[in-house]
Scaffold this motif. Sequence first.
Motif, PDB file in Angstrom:
ATOM      1  N   HIS A   1       0.813  -1.214   0.000  1.00  0.00           N
ATOM      2  CA  HIS A   1       0.000   0.000   0.000  1.00  0.00           C
ATOM      3  C   HIS A   1       0.850   1.269   0.000  1.00  0.00           C
ATOM      4  N   LEU A   2       2.180   1.115   0.016  1.00  0.00           N
ATOM      5  CA  LEU A   2       3.090   2.256   0.039  1.00  0.00           C
ATOM      6  C   LEU A   2       3.712   2.477  -1.332  1.00  0.00           C
ATOM      7  N   ASN A   3       4.129   3.732  -1.602  1.00  0.00           N
ATOM      8  CA  ASN A   3       4.879   3.994  -2.829  1.00  0.00           C
ATOM      9  C   ASN A   3       5.828   5.167  -2.608  1.00  0.00           C
ATOM     10  N   LYS A   4       6.689   5.387  -3.579  1.00  0.00           N
ATOM     11  CA  LYS A   4       7.777   6.362  -3.457  1.00  0.00           C
ATOM     12  C   LYS A   4       7.311   7.828  -3.488  1.00  0.00           C
ATOM     13  N   HIS A   5       6.018   8.060  -3.645  1.00  0.00           N
ATOM     14  CA  HIS A   5       5.498   9.424  -3.649  1.00  0.00           C
ATOM     15  C   HIS A   5       4.841   9.775  -2.312  1.00  0.00           C
ATOM     16  N   MET A   6       4.859   8.865  -1.354  1.00  0.00           N
ATOM     17  CA  MET A   6       4.113   9.056  -0.116  1.00  0.00           C
ATOM     18  C   MET A   6       4.963   9.643   1.010  1.00  0.00           C
ATOM     19  N   ASN A   7       4.326  10.555   1.747  1.00  0.00           N
ATOM     20  CA  ASN A   7       4.900  11.091   2.976  1.00  0.00           C
ATOM     21  C   ASN A   7       4.144  10.467   4.143  1.00  0.00           C
ATOM     22  N   VAL A   8       4.879   9.823   5.035  1.00  0.00           N
ATOM     23  CA  VAL A   8       4.258   9.007   6.084  1.00  0.00           C
ATOM     24  C   VAL A   8       4.638   9.516   7.471  1.00  0.00           C
ATOM     25  N   LEU A   9       3.661   9.521   8.363  1.00  0.00           N
ATOM     26  CA  LEU A   9       3.885   9.815   9.771  1.00  0.00           C
ATOM     27  C   LEU A   9       3.669   8.531  10.555  1.00  0.00           C
ATOM     28  N   GLU A  10       4.653   8.170  11.376  1.00  0.00           N
ATOM     29  CA  GLU A  10       4.493   7.023  12.268  1.00  0.00           C
ATOM     30  C   GLU A  10       4.379   7.519  13.702  1.00  0.00           C
ATOM     31  N   LEU A  11       3.347   7.063  14.396  1.00  0.00           N
ATOM     32  CA  LEU A  11       3.122   7.415  15.798  1.00  0.00           C
ATOM     33  C   LEU A  11       3.497   6.227  16.673  1.00  0.00           C
ATOM     34  N   ALA A  12       4.037   6.513  17.848  1.00  0.00           N
ATOM     35  CA  ALA A  12       4.451   5.452  18.781  1.00  0.00           C
ATOM     36  C   ALA A  12       5.414   4.484  18.090  1.00  0.00           C
ATOM     37  N   CYS A  13       6.461   5.035  17.481  1.00  0.00           N
ATOM     38  CA  CYS A  13       7.385   4.230  16.675  1.00  0.00           C
ATOM     39  C   CYS A  13       8.326   3.371  17.508  1.00  0.00           C
ATOM     40  N   GLY A  14       8.381   3.614  18.839  1.00  0.00           N
ATOM     41  CA  GLY A  14       9.328   2.860  19.649  1.00  0.00           C
ATOM     42  C   GLY A  14      10.745   3.119  19.179  1.00  0.00           C
ATOM     43  N   SER A  15      11.527   2.082  19.073  1.00  0.00           N
ATOM     44  CA  SER A  15      12.912   2.242  18.604  1.00  0.00           C
ATOM     45  C   SER A  15      13.057   1.910  17.118  1.00  0.00           C
ATOM     46  N   GLY A  16      11.930   1.957  16.394  1.00  0.00           N
ATOM     47  CA  GLY A  16      11.987   1.876  14.934  1.00  0.00           C
ATOM     48  C   GLY A  16      11.781   0.496  14.332  1.00  0.00           C
ATOM     49  N   GLN A  17      11.051  -0.361  15.020  1.00  0.00           N
ATOM     50  CA  GLN A  17      10.864  -1.731  14.532  1.00  0.00           C
ATOM     51  C   GLN A  17      10.218  -1.784  13.144  1.00  0.00           C
ATOM     52  N   PHE A  18       9.296  -0.861  12.871  1.00  0.00           N
ATOM     53  CA  PHE A  18       8.671  -0.804  11.549  1.00  0.00           C
ATOM     54  C   PHE A  18       9.319   0.264  10.672  1.00  0.00           C
ATOM     55  N   SER A  19       9.847   1.292  11.286  1.00  0.00           N
ATOM     56  CA  SER A  19      10.327   2.468  10.548  1.00  0.00           C
ATOM     57  C   SER A  19      11.358   2.117   9.477  1.00  0.00           C
ATOM     58  N   PHE A  20      12.371   1.351   9.858  1.00  0.00           N
ATOM     59  CA  PHE A  20      13.473   1.068   8.933  1.00  0.00           C
ATOM     60  C   PHE A  20      13.031   0.155   7.791  1.00  0.00           C
TER      61      PHE A  20
END
Length: 206
Positions: free
Chosen positions: A38-57
């Motif tokens: 559901h993601l693509n290279k044109h998207m700007n994303v905000l992650e809330l409660a990211c912790g130490s980045g388990q999903f972020s990277f």
Amino acid sequence: MGDKSNKKFWDKFAKLYAPFMKKDKEVYDKICEYISPHLNKHMNVLELACGSGQFSFSLSRHTESWIGTDFSEEMILEARKRGEEKNLIFEIADATSLSFANEKFDCVLIANALHIMPKPDEAMKEIYRVLKPDGILFAPTFLWKEGKQRKIIKSLMSISGFKMYQEWNKNQFEDFIEKYGFSVVEMKLVHGGLAPVGVMIAKRIA
């Protein structure tokens, strides 16, 4: 988030969080597998409660920009230790009171956090506000009422200082998300962690 004792718990747990969650890597990988298409290279994303980045990277490499936020300063410090990328930065932010402009983001991710917030309704209102019309909400969340009861696990977590404010099953969580102006696109259950995770993918109703 209005709960200082909860914040203190996560500050103290920050250094142990990433090593602790390694045991659930397969669960995290499966969640990413459901979200990434559901993601693509044109998207700007905000992650809330990211912790130490388990999903972020893992997920930010599919997007144009990614801001990972958490209300715990210690969690953000741990995330930054793992490195920031050209399109990935980490900031301290309270999910229930965001400083971002209205309709700024294409997507918002809030993973395994709504059930531990004393006021998840405030977070949902902020998510709706900062998302663009038809923007996507990713909200993978532990569904403690789905499947067998886990009284022993919950008791041990409570003793350790972990607070859980909301317990949903699949249908109850869908109703909760829809109440704040979202339409459910899909909802898949992932098993293998502390409790089944409902991988909620929803769209903001314009």
